[in-house]
Scaffold this motif. Structure first.
Motif, PDB file in Angstrom:
ATOM      1  N   GLN A   1     -16.871  10.460  20.284  1.00 15.39           N
ATOM      2  CA  GLN A   1     -16.691   9.037  20.553  1.00 15.39           C
ATOM      3  C   GLN A   1     -15.864   8.368  19.458  1.00 15.39           C
ATOM      4  O   GLN A   1     -15.070   7.466  19.743  1.00 15.39           O
ATOM      5  N   VAL A   2     -16.018   8.808  18.226  1.00 16.14           N
ATOM      6  CA  VAL A   2     -15.206   8.271  17.132  1.00 16.14           C
ATOM      7  C   VAL A   2     -13.736   8.620  17.367  1.00 16.14           C
ATOM      8  O   VAL A   2     -12.856   7.770  17.222  1.00 16.14           O
ATOM      9  N   VAL A   3     -13.462   9.861  17.753  1.00 13.76           N
ATOM     10  CA  VAL A   3     -12.089  10.287  18.033  1.00 13.76           C
ATOM     11  C   VAL A   3     -11.521   9.485  19.217  1.00 13.76           C
ATOM     12  O   VAL A   3     -10.374   9.022  19.165  1.00 13.76           O
ATOM     13  N   ASP A   4     -12.311   9.289  20.261  1.00 12.65           N
ATOM     14  CA  ASP A   4     -11.860   8.520  21.423  1.00 12.65           C
ATOM     15  C   ASP A   4     -11.521   7.088  21.021  1.00 12.65           C
ATOM     16  O   ASP A   4     -10.524   6.523  21.472  1.00 12.65           O
TER      17      ASP A   4
ATOM     18  N   MET B   1     -12.550  17.590  10.893  1.00  9.57           N
ATOM     19  CA  MET B   1     -13.832  17.215  10.271  1.00  9.57           C
ATOM     20  C   MET B   1     -14.822  16.716  11.322  1.00  9.57           C
ATOM     21  O   MET B   1     -16.009  17.029  11.259  1.00  9.57           O
ATOM     22  N   MET B   2     -14.346  15.954  12.292  1.00 10.34           N
ATOM     23  CA  MET B   2     -15.226  15.469  13.358  1.00 10.34           C
ATOM     24  C   MET B   2     -15.721  16.642  14.210  1.00 10.34           C
ATOM     25  O   MET B   2     -16.870  16.659  14.651  1.00 10.34           O
ATOM     26  N   GLY B   3     -14.858  17.627  14.414  1.00 15.15           N
ATOM     27  CA  GLY B   3     -15.278  18.818  15.139  1.00 15.15           C
ATOM     28  C   GLY B   3     -16.375  19.577  14.418  1.00 15.15           C
ATOM     29  O   GLY B   3     -17.361  20.003  15.020  1.00 15.15           O
ATOM     30  N   ALA B   4     -16.216  19.733  13.112  1.00 15.36           N
ATOM     31  CA  ALA B   4     -17.249  20.414  12.312  1.00 15.36           C
ATOM     32  C   ALA B   4     -18.561  19.630  12.357  1.00 15.36           C
ATOM     33  O   ALA B   4     -19.638  20.216  12.513  1.00 15.36           O
ATOM     34  N   LEU B   5     -18.464  18.315  12.254  1.00 11.96           N
ATOM     35  CA  LEU B   5     -19.666  17.474  12.321  1.00 11.96           C
ATOM     36  C   LEU B   5     -20.349  17.602  13.682  1.00 11.96           C
ATOM     37  O   LEU B   5     -21.578  17.678  13.766  1.00 11.96           O
ATOM     38  N   ALA B   6     -19.552  17.653  14.754  1.00 13.16           N
ATOM     39  CA  ALA B   6     -20.117  17.800  16.107  1.00 13.16           C
ATOM     40  C   ALA B   6     -20.890  19.111  16.234  1.00 13.16           C
ATOM     41  O   ALA B   6     -21.968  19.152  16.838  1.00 13.16           O
ATOM     42  N   ILE B   7     -20.354  20.176  15.657  1.00 17.35           N
ATOM     43  CA  ILE B   7     -21.037  21.472  15.731  1.00 17.35           C
ATOM     44  C   ILE B   7     -22.350  21.421  14.953  1.00 17.35           C
ATOM     45  O   ILE B   7     -23.390  21.880  15.444  1.00 17.35           O
ATOM     46  N   VAL B   8     -22.319  20.861  13.761  1.00 16.73           N
ATOM     47  CA  VAL B   8     -23.540  20.758  12.947  1.00 16.73           C
ATOM     48  C   VAL B   8     -24.580  19.897  13.674  1.00 16.73           C
ATOM     49  O   VAL B   8     -25.756  20.279  13.761  1.00 16.73           O
TER      50      VAL B   8
ATOM     51  N   ASP C   1       0.513  13.986  13.213  1.00 13.52           N
ATOM     52  CA  ASP C   1       0.099  13.447  11.921  1.00 13.52           C
ATOM     53  C   ASP C   1      -0.988  14.346  11.322  1.00 13.52           C
ATOM     54  O   ASP C   1      -2.053  14.532  11.907  1.00 13.52           O
ATOM     55  N   VAL C   2      -0.705  14.898  10.142  1.00 13.87           N
ATOM     56  CA  VAL C   2      -1.642  15.815   9.493  1.00 13.87           C
ATOM     57  C   VAL C   2      -2.975  15.131   9.220  1.00 13.87           C
ATOM     58  O   VAL C   2      -4.041  15.740   9.360  1.00 13.87           O
ATOM     59  N   LYS C   3      -2.934  13.852   8.862  1.00 13.70           N
ATOM     60  CA  LYS C   3      -4.164  13.114   8.569  1.00 13.70           C
ATOM     61  C   LYS C   3      -5.054  13.038   9.820  1.00 13.70           C
ATOM     62  O   LYS C   3      -6.271  13.212   9.730  1.00 13.70           O
ATOM     63  N   VAL C   4      -4.448  12.832  10.977  1.00 13.95           N
ATOM     64  CA  VAL C   4      -5.201  12.772  12.233  1.00 13.95           C
ATOM     65  C   VAL C   4      -5.786  14.141  12.564  1.00 13.95           C
ATOM     66  O   VAL C   4      -6.956  14.257  12.932  1.00 13.95           O
ATOM     67  N   LEU C   5      -4.991  15.179  12.405  1.00 15.84           N
ATOM     68  CA  LEU C   5      -5.480  16.536  12.694  1.00 15.84           C
ATOM     69  C   LEU C   5      -6.627  16.929  11.764  1.00 15.84           C
ATOM     70  O   LEU C   5      -7.616  17.514  12.216  1.00 15.84           O
TER      71      LEU C   5
ATOM     72  N   PHE D   1      -9.395  16.747  22.365  1.00 14.59           N
ATOM     73  CA  PHE D   1     -10.472  17.027  21.416  1.00 14.59           C
ATOM     74  C   PHE D   1     -11.759  17.398  22.152  1.00 14.59           C
ATOM     75  O   PHE D   1     -12.420  18.382  21.804  1.00 14.59           O
ATOM     76  N   GLY D   2     -12.125  16.617  23.168  1.00 14.48           N
ATOM     77  CA  GLY D   2     -13.354  16.874  23.921  1.00 14.48           C
ATOM     78  C   GLY D   2     -13.347  18.231  24.605  1.00 14.48           C
ATOM     79  O   GLY D   2     -14.339  18.962  24.579  1.00 14.48           O
ATOM     80  N   GLY D   3     -12.216  18.580  25.218  1.00 19.25           N
ATOM     81  CA  GLY D   3     -12.102  19.880  25.879  1.00 19.25           C
ATOM     82  C   GLY D   3     -12.174  21.025  24.882  1.00 19.25           C
ATOM     83  O   GLY D   3     -12.881  22.019  25.098  1.00 19.25           O
ATOM     84  N   ALA D   4     -11.449  20.876  23.763  1.00 19.60           N
ATOM     85  CA  ALA D   4     -11.465  21.918  22.729  1.00 19.60           C
ATOM     86  C   ALA D   4     -12.867  22.078  22.152  1.00 19.60           C
ATOM     87  O   ALA D   4     -13.348  23.198  21.964  1.00 19.60           O
ATOM     88  N   MET D   5     -13.535  20.949  21.881  1.00 16.58           N
ATOM     89  CA  MET D   5     -14.883  21.027  21.298  1.00 16.58           C
ATOM     90  C   MET D   5     -15.882  21.645  22.268  1.00 16.58           C
ATOM     91  O   MET D   5     -16.786  22.364  21.844  1.00 16.58           O
TER      92      MET D   5
END
Length: 186
Positions: free
Chosen positions: A60-63, A30-37, A21-25, A74-78
């Motif tokens: 945690q939001v993604v989980d 966006m959550m990944g970018a927020l985690a980095i910031v 699902d493109v919306k999920v990806l 997601f956690g491993g990639a991040m």
């Protein structure tokens, strides 16, 4: 529908089908970018082995929204992306495994469940004991040769102090996420 998404939907891990699902990806991006910031601006380092930060909140939001398996990916990639972005220390795959295991624990207790303080406390407690105090201390011991017993007390203390704070923050955050964001993915 592509052949790959059909295979994912028929797999024994039904939440993985959401990866097509493109919306999920896009949301995960966006959550990944927020985690980095958050990792750059909201992390306090106490010594070499203790970090207090909020970059795990997007994980945690993604989980919560997508379950333990997407959370683990997601956690491993991040973990790997954050290491590349920071250039801080040596890369060690043990920390990636810990990030993935933490996502599985959070996803198991939070995915498709109402936001309840008991689920949050149990998941936070397990992640702090198994992942933060247990595995991460072991990885630090293996990487830097510090005596396990020497760094363990500080790690226990920091995790004990952060447990109620993290539970409160996670509860408040997931209450908002369940009302504002979750309906868009149901």
């Amino acid at each position: 529908m592509s052949k790959n998404s059909t295979v994912l939907q028929k797999s024994k891990l039904p939440t993985l089908s959401k990866l097509s699902d493109v919306k999920v990806l896009c949301f995960c991006g966006m959550m990944g970018a927020l985690a980095i910031v958050l990792g750059y601006i909201a992390t306090i380092k106490i010594g070499q082995y203790i970090r207090i930060g909020f970059s795990g909140l997007p994980n945690q939001v993604v989980d919560y929204l997508f379950g333990p398996w997407i959370g683990a990916i997601f956690g491993g990639a991040m973990d790997i992306i954050k290491w590349f972005a920071s250039g801080d220390g040596n890369f060690f795959p043990g920390f990636t495994i810990t990030a993935m295991l933490g996502a599985v624990i959070y996803g198991f207790f939070l995915y498709n469940k109402p936001v309840k303080i008991v689920n949050i406390v149990i998941s936070q407690l397990l992640v702090k004991i198994i992942c933060n105090i247990g595995l991460n201390t072991l990885w630090l011991n293996m990487l830097y040769g510090q005596a396990f017993k020497a760094i363990l007390p500080g790690r226990i203390l920091s995790n004990a102090i952060m447990l109620p704070i993290d539970c409160f923050i996670m509860f408040a955050m997931l209450k908002v996420v369940s009302k504002v964001i979750k309906p868009h993915f149901s």
